[in-house]
Write a protein that holds these residues in place. Structure first.
Motif, PDB file in Angstrom:
ATOM      1  N   LEU A  13      -2.721  -1.917   7.359  1.00 45.29           N
ATOM      2  CA  LEU A  13      -4.168  -1.964   7.173  1.00 45.29           C
ATOM      3  C   LEU A  13      -4.720  -3.088   8.047  1.00 45.29           C
ATOM      4  N   ASP A  14      -5.671  -2.767   8.882  1.00 42.71           N
ATOM      5  CA  ASP A  14      -6.235  -3.803   9.756  1.00 42.71           C
ATOM      6  C   ASP A  14      -7.490  -4.408   9.140  1.00 42.71           C
ATOM      7  N   ASP A  15      -7.787  -5.628   9.588  1.00 40.05           N
ATOM      8  CA  ASP A  15      -8.926  -6.368   9.047  1.00 40.05           C
ATOM      9  C   ASP A  15     -10.236  -5.620   9.310  1.00 40.05           C
ATOM     10  N   ASP A  16     -10.375  -5.042  10.514  1.00 41.95           N
ATOM     11  CA  ASP A  16     -11.651  -4.381  10.801  1.00 41.95           C
ATOM     12  C   ASP A  16     -11.834  -3.097   9.991  1.00 41.95           C
ATOM     13  N   GLU A  17     -10.722  -2.488   9.576  1.00 39.96           N
ATOM     14  CA  GLU A  17     -10.839  -1.332   8.673  1.00 39.96           C
ATOM     15  C   GLU A  17     -11.440  -1.767   7.343  1.00 39.96           C
ATOM     16  N   VAL A  18     -10.999  -2.920   6.860  1.00 45.01           N
ATOM     17  CA  VAL A  18     -11.510  -3.428   5.576  1.00 45.01           C
ATOM     18  C   VAL A  18     -12.965  -3.862   5.742  1.00 45.01           C
ATOM     19  N   LEU A  19     -13.250  -4.549   6.851  1.00 47.89           N
ATOM     20  CA  LEU A  19     -14.622  -5.010   7.082  1.00 47.89           C
ATOM     21  C   LEU A  19     -15.601  -3.842   7.227  1.00 47.89           C
ATOM     22  N   ALA A  20     -15.089  -2.704   7.658  1.00 51.05           N
ATOM     23  CA  ALA A  20     -15.967  -1.542   7.849  1.00 51.05           C
ATOM     24  C   ALA A  20     -16.369  -0.898   6.514  1.00 51.05           C
ATOM     25  N   GLN A  21     -15.668  -1.248   5.441  1.00 61.43           N
ATOM     26  CA  GLN A  21     -16.002  -0.664   4.131  1.00 61.43           C
ATOM     27  C   GLN A  21     -17.138  -1.473   3.502  1.00 61.43           C
ATOM     28  N   THR A  22     -18.100  -0.763   2.914  1.00 59.91           N
ATOM     29  CA  THR A  22     -19.261  -1.473   2.365  1.00 59.91           C
ATOM     30  C   THR A  22     -19.092  -1.813   0.886  1.00 59.91           C
ATOM     31  N   SER A  23     -18.141  -1.150   0.222  1.00 57.68           N
ATOM     32  CA  SER A  23     -18.010  -1.406  -1.218  1.00 57.68           C
ATOM     33  C   SER A  23     -16.555  -1.255  -1.648  1.00 57.68           C
ATOM     34  N   VAL A  24     -16.277  -1.698  -2.865  1.00 63.23           N
ATOM     35  CA  VAL A  24     -14.920  -1.549  -3.403  1.00 63.23           C
ATOM     36  C   VAL A  24     -14.540  -0.067  -3.436  1.00 63.23           C
TER      37      VAL A  24
END
Lengths: 93, 314
Positions: free
Chosen positions: A66-77
């Motif tokens: 899982l990359d950081d930008d994938e997580v940052l691209a998510q707006t909510s839990v």
């Protein structure tokens, strides 16, 4: 190995955020998470190292990369849970 | 905070008040926090001029420049054959995935000659993602393993050389890989027609690649500074957008390779390689059409994941 359910993924995501960043005791978002509501990730202030720690926990929990930008691209839990779910489903397919 | 100043990246790259992003310190902090061993990654960054501040980078840059200078005459002599061999699939009809089938093997071949050893990086290598801020922990561990393997290969190939030269060879194996792959791949994607096949010889092959694999370079302000009309505070990251030159005339596009103390050492060979490619394509008897060119998910490089090309005889 069967793909975890959305509820299982959500429990693991919330647990990772809580154990590493104390999310459930955060009065801004904790009660909503305990109720099972969605929470915007923008409302959870994390420094990048804490975020990486959470990502590593989730990678190990679900045996994914899982990359950081994938997580940052998510707006909510819920978005993050859905993203992980889609990755796991893609792997199982 | 990050500031983007789009009008003149050269002002950013030449400013003495701006220095490189602290890639090594970031990896070290990450390793400490996560309890990971990223020592080979941190050590590799100690040999990459782009990752070293002005005080530390001159001797490292000189070491790499020396290796490039020593290898360049032979490489230049071999470039026509190298390009002809790797780009031969463009000269016969058929369906072609040009990233794994042409561009990546060509770049791997060139870099192996430059670094002086068989680098052996596969298409999915993470090694040149060393500048990524986005790579997650699992991929960083894989990158660390790949860098250790590269170091072991160098040690076997050059058992009698010192750490500095081995480090310079490691840097050569890492540095140009995705920058050159991305520049060639995205330039081909920009030049090949998408609607209908056209003769390759009739395409607009210019002396400089029309696209860059390195769309931006980040710098960090080491003092308060004015860049153009924009005040930048100490500690702020400033992004120099090199891809603004994609809309510049061919003669101005050599600015893709940066400016100032960190000007790309691979610029002459990269342009020579492109010149050979242009020579080959401008005389090609075939026509081609680009079927698909999805881009790789990458926060540093602009690089096609695949280049699906249909080559035909007109």
């Amino acid at each position: 190995m069967s793909t975890p359910t959305t509820a299982t993924i959500r429990r693991a995501v919330v647990a990772a955020f809580d154990e590493i960043a104390g999310l459930l005791s955060n009065p801004e978002v904790g009660p909503a998470l305990i109720r099972g509501d969605d929470v915007p990730l923008a409302g959870i202030e994390l420094d990048s190292l804490t975020r990486f720690e959470i990502i590593m926990r989730l990678e190990e929990e679900f045996a994914i990369e899982l990359d950081d930008d994938e997580v940052l691209a998510q707006t909510s839990v819920a978005g993050l849970v859905a993203h992980i779910g889609a990755r796991l489903a893609g792997r199982a397919a | 905070m990050r500031v983007e100043i789009r009008d003149d990246p050269a002002d950013i790259l030449r400013s003495p008040a701006l220095d490189v992003a602290p890639y090594g310190a970031r990896h070290a902090a990450l390793a400490l926090r996560l309890g990971l061993d990223l020592s080979a990654t941190v050590d590799a960054l100690e040999h990459i001029p782009l990752a070293l501040d002005r005080a530390r980078h001159p001797p490292v840059r000189r070491a790499i420049a020396g290796l490039i200078a020593a290898a360049s005459p032979d490489i230049r002599a071999e470039l026509p054959a190298l390009v002809a061999r790797h780009f031969a699939p463009f000269l016969r009809s058929g369906h072609l995935e040009a990233m794994t089938g042409v561009v990546q093997p060509c770049v791997a071949d060139l870099l192996a000659r430059l670094a002086g050893f068989e680098i052996g990086l596969g298409p999915g290598t993470l090694v040149s993602r060393i500048f990524s801020q986005a790579l997650g922990p699992a991929r960083r561990r894989r990158m660390e393993d790949e860098i250790r393997e590269l170091r072991a290969r160098i040690a076997r190939a050059f058992p009698a050389t010192g750490e500095d030269e081995r480090g310079a060879r490691l840097a050569l194996a890492i540095l140009g890989h995705d920058a050159l792959t991305g520049t060639l791949g995205s330039s081909l994607a920009a030049l090949l027609p998408r609607d209908a096949p056209r003769p390759l010889a009739g395409l607009d092959w210019e002396a400089t690649p029309p696209r860059t694999g390195v769309p931006y370079i980040d710098r960090v302000a080491v003092a308060d500074v004015q860049i153009g009309s924009r005040p930048v505070d100490r500690g702020e990251t400033v992004r120099a957008r090199l891809d603004v030159y994609e809309h510049a005339p061919a003669a101005a596009r050599s600015a893709f390779f940066g400016a100032g103390t960190h000007l790309c050492l691979g610029r002459p060979l990269s342009l020579d390689l492109w010149a050979e490619l242009v020579r080959l394509m401008a005389a090609a008897p075939t026509a081609a059409r680009l079927l698909a060119a999805p881009m790789r998910h990458d926060d540093v490089f602009h690089i096609p994941e695949r280049l699906e090309v249909e080559v035909s005889l007109p």
